[in-house]
Design a protein around this motif. Structure first.
Motif, PDB file in Angstrom:
ATOM      1  N   VAL A 144      18.063  44.869 -34.115  1.00  0.00           N
ATOM      2  CA  VAL A 144      17.496  43.934 -33.134  1.00  0.00           C
ATOM      3  C   VAL A 144      17.477  44.460 -31.704  1.00  0.00           C
ATOM      4  CG1 VAL A 144      18.146  41.901 -34.491  1.00  0.00           C
ATOM      5  CG2 VAL A 144      19.745  42.795 -32.769  1.00  0.00           C
ATOM      6  N   LEU A 145      18.118  45.589 -31.459  1.00  0.00           N
ATOM      7  CA  LEU A 145      18.332  46.043 -30.087  1.00  0.00           C
ATOM      8  C   LEU A 145      17.038  46.143 -29.280  1.00  0.00           C
ATOM      9  CD1 LEU A 145      20.035  47.117 -27.785  1.00  0.00           C
ATOM     10  CD2 LEU A 145      20.080  49.353 -28.911  1.00  0.00           C
ATOM     11  N   ASP A 146      16.050  46.846 -29.797  1.00  0.00           N
ATOM     12  CA  ASP A 146      14.806  47.048 -29.041  1.00  0.00           C
ATOM     13  C   ASP A 146      14.108  45.728 -28.747  1.00  0.00           C
ATOM     14  OD1 ASP A 146      15.258  49.734 -29.060  1.00  0.00           O
ATOM     15  OD2 ASP A 146      13.959  50.155 -30.782  1.00  0.00           O
ATOM     16  N   PHE A 147      14.187  44.801 -29.677  1.00  0.00           N
ATOM     17  CA  PHE A 147      13.483  43.527 -29.516  1.00  0.00           C
ATOM     18  C   PHE A 147      14.205  42.611 -28.521  1.00  0.00           C
ATOM     19  CE2 PHE A 147      12.561  45.172 -33.759  1.00  0.00           C
ATOM     20  CZ  PHE A 147      11.179  45.261 -33.705  1.00  0.00           C
ATOM     21  N   VAL A 148      15.521  42.649 -28.521  1.00  0.00           N
ATOM     22  CA  VAL A 148      16.286  41.876 -27.536  1.00  0.00           C
ATOM     23  C   VAL A 148      16.006  42.415 -26.140  1.00  0.00           C
ATOM     24  CG1 VAL A 148      18.605  41.327 -26.693  1.00  0.00           C
ATOM     25  CG2 VAL A 148      18.122  41.208 -29.140  1.00  0.00           C
ATOM     26  N   GLU A 149      15.976  43.736 -26.020  1.00  0.00           N
ATOM     27  CA  GLU A 149      15.677  44.369 -24.726  1.00  0.00           C
ATOM     28  C   GLU A 149      14.301  43.943 -24.222  1.00  0.00           C
ATOM     29  OE1 GLU A 149      15.350  48.885 -22.824  1.00  0.00           O
ATOM     30  OE2 GLU A 149      15.880  48.581 -24.935  1.00  0.00           O
ATOM     31  N   ARG A 150      13.318  43.916 -25.124  1.00  0.00           N
ATOM     32  CA  ARG A 150      11.956  43.515 -24.749  1.00  0.00           C
ATOM     33  C   ARG A 150      11.917  42.066 -24.263  1.00  0.00           C
ATOM     34  NH1 ARG A 150       8.241  42.399 -29.697  1.00  0.00           N
ATOM     35  NH2 ARG A 150       9.647  40.592 -29.615  1.00  0.00           N
ATOM     36  N   ASP A 151      12.616  41.169 -24.977  1.00  0.00           N
ATOM     37  CA  ASP A 151      12.601  39.746 -24.616  1.00  0.00           C
ATOM     38  C   ASP A 151      13.268  39.499 -23.264  1.00  0.00           C
ATOM     39  OD1 ASP A 151      11.301  39.233 -26.972  1.00  0.00           O
ATOM     40  OD2 ASP A 151      13.096  38.552 -28.049  1.00  0.00           O
ATOM     41  N   ILE A 152      14.366  40.219 -23.001  1.00  0.00           N
ATOM     42  CA  ILE A 152      15.064  40.052 -21.720  1.00  0.00           C
ATOM     43  C   ILE A 152      14.192  40.548 -20.570  1.00  0.00           C
ATOM     44  CG2 ILE A 152      17.054  40.815 -20.347  1.00  0.00           C
ATOM     45  CD1 ILE A 152      18.710  40.808 -22.918  1.00  0.00           C
ATOM     46  N   GLU A 153      13.540  41.687 -20.771  1.00  0.00           N
ATOM     47  CA  GLU A 153      12.649  42.218 -19.731  1.00  0.00           C
ATOM     48  C   GLU A 153      11.516  41.241 -19.443  1.00  0.00           C
ATOM     49  OE1 GLU A 153      11.387  45.999 -21.147  1.00  0.00           O
ATOM     50  OE2 GLU A 153      13.245  47.031 -20.572  1.00  0.00           O
ATOM     51  N   GLN A 154      10.996  40.606 -20.489  1.00  0.00           N
ATOM     52  CA  GLN A 154       9.919  39.631 -20.319  1.00  0.00           C
ATOM     53  C   GLN A 154      10.371  38.450 -19.460  1.00  0.00           C
ATOM     54  OE1 GLN A 154       8.202  38.196 -24.014  1.00  0.00           O
ATOM     55  NE2 GLN A 154       7.480  36.301 -23.040  1.00  0.00           N
ATOM     56  N   ALA A 155      11.634  38.004 -19.665  1.00  0.00           N
ATOM     57  CA  ALA A 155      12.148  36.856 -18.903  1.00  0.00           C
ATOM     58  C   ALA A 155      12.493  37.241 -17.466  1.00  0.00           C
ATOM     59  CB  ALA A 155      13.370  36.274 -19.609  1.00  0.00           C
ATOM     60  N   LEU A 156      13.037  38.429 -17.264  1.00  0.00           N
ATOM     61  CA  LEU A 156      13.466  38.841 -15.919  1.00  0.00           C
ATOM     62  C   LEU A 156      12.306  39.343 -15.060  1.00  0.00           C
ATOM     63  CD1 LEU A 156      16.867  40.685 -16.560  1.00  0.00           C
ATOM     64  CD2 LEU A 156      16.504  38.587 -15.266  1.00  0.00           C
ATOM     65  N   GLN A 157      11.332  39.982 -15.698  1.00  0.00           N
ATOM     66  CA  GLN A 157      10.172  40.514 -14.968  1.00  0.00           C
ATOM     67  C   GLN A 157      10.595  41.430 -13.816  1.00  0.00           C
ATOM     68  OE1 GLN A 157       7.893  37.070 -13.831  1.00  0.00           O
ATOM     69  NE2 GLN A 157       7.098  36.733 -15.901  1.00  0.00           N
ATOM     70  N   GLY A 158      11.551  42.313 -14.135  1.00  0.00           N
ATOM     71  CA  GLY A 158      11.971  43.315 -13.171  1.00  0.00           C
ATOM     72  C   GLY A 158      12.965  42.840 -12.128  1.00  0.00           C
ATOM     73  N   ARG A 159      13.364  41.589 -12.160  1.00  0.00           N
ATOM     74  CA  ARG A 159      14.298  41.058 -11.163  1.00  0.00           C
ATOM     75  C   ARG A 159      15.750  41.342 -11.561  1.00  0.00           C
ATOM     76  NH1 ARG A 159      12.318  34.953 -11.196  1.00  0.00           N
ATOM     77  NH2 ARG A 159      12.216  35.509 -13.424  1.00  0.00           N
ATOM     78  N   ASP A 160      16.629  41.415 -10.562  1.00  0.00           N
ATOM     79  CA  ASP A 160      18.067  41.577 -10.774  1.00  0.00           C
ATOM     80  C   ASP A 160      18.684  40.188 -10.945  1.00  0.00           C
ATOM     81  OD1 ASP A 160      20.797  41.976 -10.693  1.00  0.00           O
ATOM     82  OD2 ASP A 160      20.727  43.451  -9.082  1.00  0.00           O
ATOM     83  N   PHE A 161      19.216  39.931 -12.114  1.00  0.00           N
ATOM     84  CA  PHE A 161      19.738  38.595 -12.423  1.00  0.00           C
ATOM     85  C   PHE A 161      20.806  38.156 -11.419  1.00  0.00           C
ATOM     86  CE2 PHE A 161      22.544  35.655 -14.803  1.00  0.00           C
ATOM     87  CZ  PHE A 161      21.607  34.709 -15.193  1.00  0.00           C
ATOM     88  N   GLU A 162      21.638  39.090 -10.967  1.00  0.00           N
ATOM     89  CA  GLU A 162      22.721  38.760 -10.048  1.00  0.00           C
ATOM     90  C   GLU A 162      22.190  38.264  -8.704  1.00  0.00           C
ATOM     91  OE1 GLU A 162      26.498  39.063 -10.285  1.00  0.00           O
ATOM     92  OE2 GLU A 162      25.559  38.463 -12.163  1.00  0.00           O
ATOM     93  N   LYS A 163      21.028  38.727  -8.317  1.00  0.00           N
ATOM     94  CA  LYS A 163      20.488  38.377  -7.000  1.00  0.00           C
ATOM     95  C   LYS A 163      19.614  37.122  -7.029  1.00  0.00           C
ATOM     96  CE  LYS A 163      20.629  43.162  -5.375  1.00  0.00           C
ATOM     97  NZ  LYS A 163      19.845  44.331  -4.875  1.00  0.00           N
TER      98      LYS A 163
END
Length: 661
Positions: free
Chosen positions: A597-616
């Motif tokens: 599942v690793l590649d697919f989880v990575e893809r889904d997280i990138e889609q939600a973040l859209q390049g943003r830093d979650f901490e900020k």
């Protein structure tokens, strides 16, 4: 040929009664014969004796066999003859005569032993032991003197007492010290059943068998190191049938049937997986077992530091986990226990609130609400306040009469506390007698009667750290971000090495994973209601994989930390985090089965973040991201969701057992 020993004389009387009943019910009634043909019951005084099994007679090194002397041998044969006659004697008068002769011979033998180099006290003990005194319990046990058995018993069976050394030390400190010196199994906070196991092995013949019902905790607990070493050195470990958390006997702890025999090469291990409530169910289970039902361990491969015993299927998963390269000590510089005040009822205040620089809370010792200055307290965590990924919070404080100077913790003086913190001083003075009398009056004449008796780790609490309760149902690790919480002894703190690049969030996801929980359930010590100890000693053998998917795992840990633990979001994120941990431990296996599942989880997280830093991100933006992921990972057509749904089907030998544990 059946003998019994118990330290309590009433237990011996009950044993004899039960044997009498067994003999009676086996007899056949014949009304044509005298006494209906019922044979008189035997005299069992020399078959069942009240004695302390763990204490033997001190014998001269040069003459361990008390009957080697010819004169003693003659007297001993006479004693055996008298006891044989007494066993079947029917007349009270004849019984009294034989008992008197028994006493005379015991005295004569003791005198002969004394002449042949035996100590006067030992000889006197032997002579004074009276097997016919039904209310007396001998302070020693010697099978040669009491039963005429000099080469060991063929079988030793029992259900030894489960009692930790702390309880023995409180009631009988001399006996506790004696056990610690006499037995190899007396290591750490040992349990009495460990000593009985060593004694049982000592009492058996060359091919004799010991069979006990007792806990299996000794196999991996710290206190069991001495017993493990003894059994490995003697090659006397044969078979364990562990009942794990399932109820078989009405015991307060989880037990097993365990076999010990000299010259063993292999340990056979079986683990029950269902409750057995009846004697028939237990009997059917035991008689159905054969060699293939046991996992086999070569004694030469076992180590005294701890046994990892599992069933066959479990062993395969365990091998996959233990072949990973990183252990706990590679990651964490310090793993430490909470504050040991030695009088929590005084130092701990609960249900506190702060007002005008004062902490007001409930004192268990005084059974009332008190107020002290906030500067002399620290926020205090108890075990049940530490939960998986949960932000820490507490209404408890600990009175902390220490200050930090040059990076070290230094005890305050009494005058300093009185001047700087008059309310706290007044409270401590109200408990002065109690504090001075700690540990049997250890501080009665101590000027620093208000100190902790065991101060340690005091400067470690201020660090960023992971924390976890000692006893837990599943992983309950969380993070102390500001390093502001102190804790009781029921909580452990974990401080990462500076050389470790991965953040605490990454390691948090593995420590809270189902992989670690499964590992602990199959190697650790089960407690009441299925809880397990998360004591570091049990976690030290656990292996971590080489770091991978670091960003994704850190991200998920942060999201879990900021979410409501009971929410659907938490459940979904937690399952995704577990899936990633599976991928770290079993990458080839999952790829072969088409469930990685690793590649697919990575893809889904990138889609939600859209390049943003979650901490900020702002709180609102963080919530938006997590809600979007919740939508993605609850969609049945999502690739991650589909693959996770096939975990049990595609991996019945690895992922299914872990998920169902």
């Amino acid at each position: 040929c059946i003998y019994g020993v118990d330290i309590q004389s009433i237990a011996i009387q009950i044993s004899k009664l039960r044997f009498f009943i067994s003999l009676i019910v086996d007899q056949k009634i014949d009304t044509t014969k005298t006494n209906y043909g019922v044979r008189p019951l035997p005299n069992l005084e020399t078959k069942f004796v009240a004695a302390n099994t763990l204490i033997g007679i001190e014998k001269p090194d040069a003459q361990l066999n008390m009957f080697e002397n010819t004169e003693v041998k003659t007297l001993e044969n006479k004693l055996k003859s008298i006891r044989h006659k007494l066993f079947s004697s029917k007349q009270p008068r004849r019984k009294r005569e034989l008992r008197e002769q028994d006493k005379t011979l015991r005295t004569q033998i003791a005198a002969q032993l004394e002449e042949n180099g035996w100590g006067n006290q030992t000889a006197r003990q032997l002579a004074e032991w009276d097997p016919y005194d039904q209310n007396a319990s001998s302070p020693f046990f010697d099978p040669e003197w009491m039963f005429g058995i000099s080469d060991g018993f063929d079988v030793v069976i029992g259900n030894p007492p489960y009692l930790r050394i702390q309880g023995i030390r409180e009631s009988n400190p001399w006996f506790a010290d004696w056990l610690s010196k006499k037995y190899e199994s007396a290591t750490g906070s040992f349990d009495l059943y460990a000593i009985f196991t060593e004694r049982g092995v000592q009492l058996t013949s060359e091919k004799g068998l010991v069979n006990f019902i007792m806990p299996v905790k000794w196999t991996n607990a710290a206190f069991g190191k001495g017993l493990r070493n003894f059994l490995l050195m003697k090659k006397a470990l044969t078979k364990i049938i562990s009942f794990d958390e399932y109820q078989v006997f009405n015991a307060s702890t989880y037990t097993g049937i365990q076999f010990f025999q000299h010259d063993s090469k292999t340990l056979f291990y079986n683990q029950l997986n269902t409750n057995l409530y009846t004697e028939n169910a237990l009997n059917n289970y035991l008689t159905s077992l054969n060699d293939k039902d046991f996992n086999k361990y070569s004694l030469s491969d076992l180590i005294k530091n701890g046994f990892t015993l599992t069933d066959n299927n479990t062993g395969k998963i365990l091998d996959e986990i233990l072949k990973q390269p990183i252990v706990l000590a590679d990651v964490f510089e310090k793993i430490f226990q909470g504050i040991a005040t030695s009088k929590d009822s005084v130092y701990f205040l609960t249900k506190c609130y702060v007002e005008n620089g004062m902490v007001t809370g409930y004192s268990k010792e005084l059974n009332k609400t008190v107020s002290v200055e906030i500067e002399i307290t620290k926020p205090l965590l108890k075990g049940d306040q530490v939960q998986k990924y949960k932000e820490l919070n507490t209404s408890n404080v600990v009175i902390f009469p220490y200050k930090t100077q040059n990076g070290k913790s230094q005890l305050m003086t009494e005058s300093y506390i009185q001047e700087k913190y008059p309310l706290a001083y007044q409270y401590l003075k109200a408990n002065e007698i109690v504090l001075k009398n700690r540990e049997k009056g250890r501080l009665v004449n101590d000027d620093f009667w208000f100190r902790y008796i065991y101060p340690k780790n005091q400067n470690l609490f201020k660090n960023l750290k992971l924390v976890a309760p000692d006893v837990s149902l599943g992983g309950n690790f969380t993070i102390d971000i500001k390093g502001s919480f102190y804790s009781t002894t029921t909580v452990y703190g974990y401080i990462k090495k500076k050389s470790i690049k991965e953040s605490y969030w990454y390691w948090l996801s593995i420590l809270n994973s189902q992989v670690l929980w499964w590992y602990l359930k199959n190697t650790g010590a089960v407690m009441a209601n299925g809880y397990f100890r998360f004591k570091p000693d049990y976690l030290k053998p656990f292996k971590f994989p080489n770091p991978n998917a670091i960003c994704e795992m850190e991200f998920l840990s942060k999201c879990l930390y900021s979410s409501n633990k009971k929410s659907s979001l938490f459940v979904v994120l937690n399952s995704i985090s577990n899936a990633l941990v599976f991928n770290l431990y079993f990458p080839d296996h999952m790829q072969e089965r088409g469930i990685d599942v690793l590649d697919f989880v990575e893809r889904d997280i990138e889609q939600a973040l859209q390049g943003r830093d979650f901490e900020k991100l702002s709180d609102a933006e963080k919530e938006e991201v997590t809600e979007q992921l919740l939508t993605i990972w609850t969609n049945p057509n999502n690739e991650v969701v589909k693959r996770m749904g096939r975990f049990k089907e595609k991996s019945p030998e690895i992922l299914k057992p872990i998920l169902e544990s």
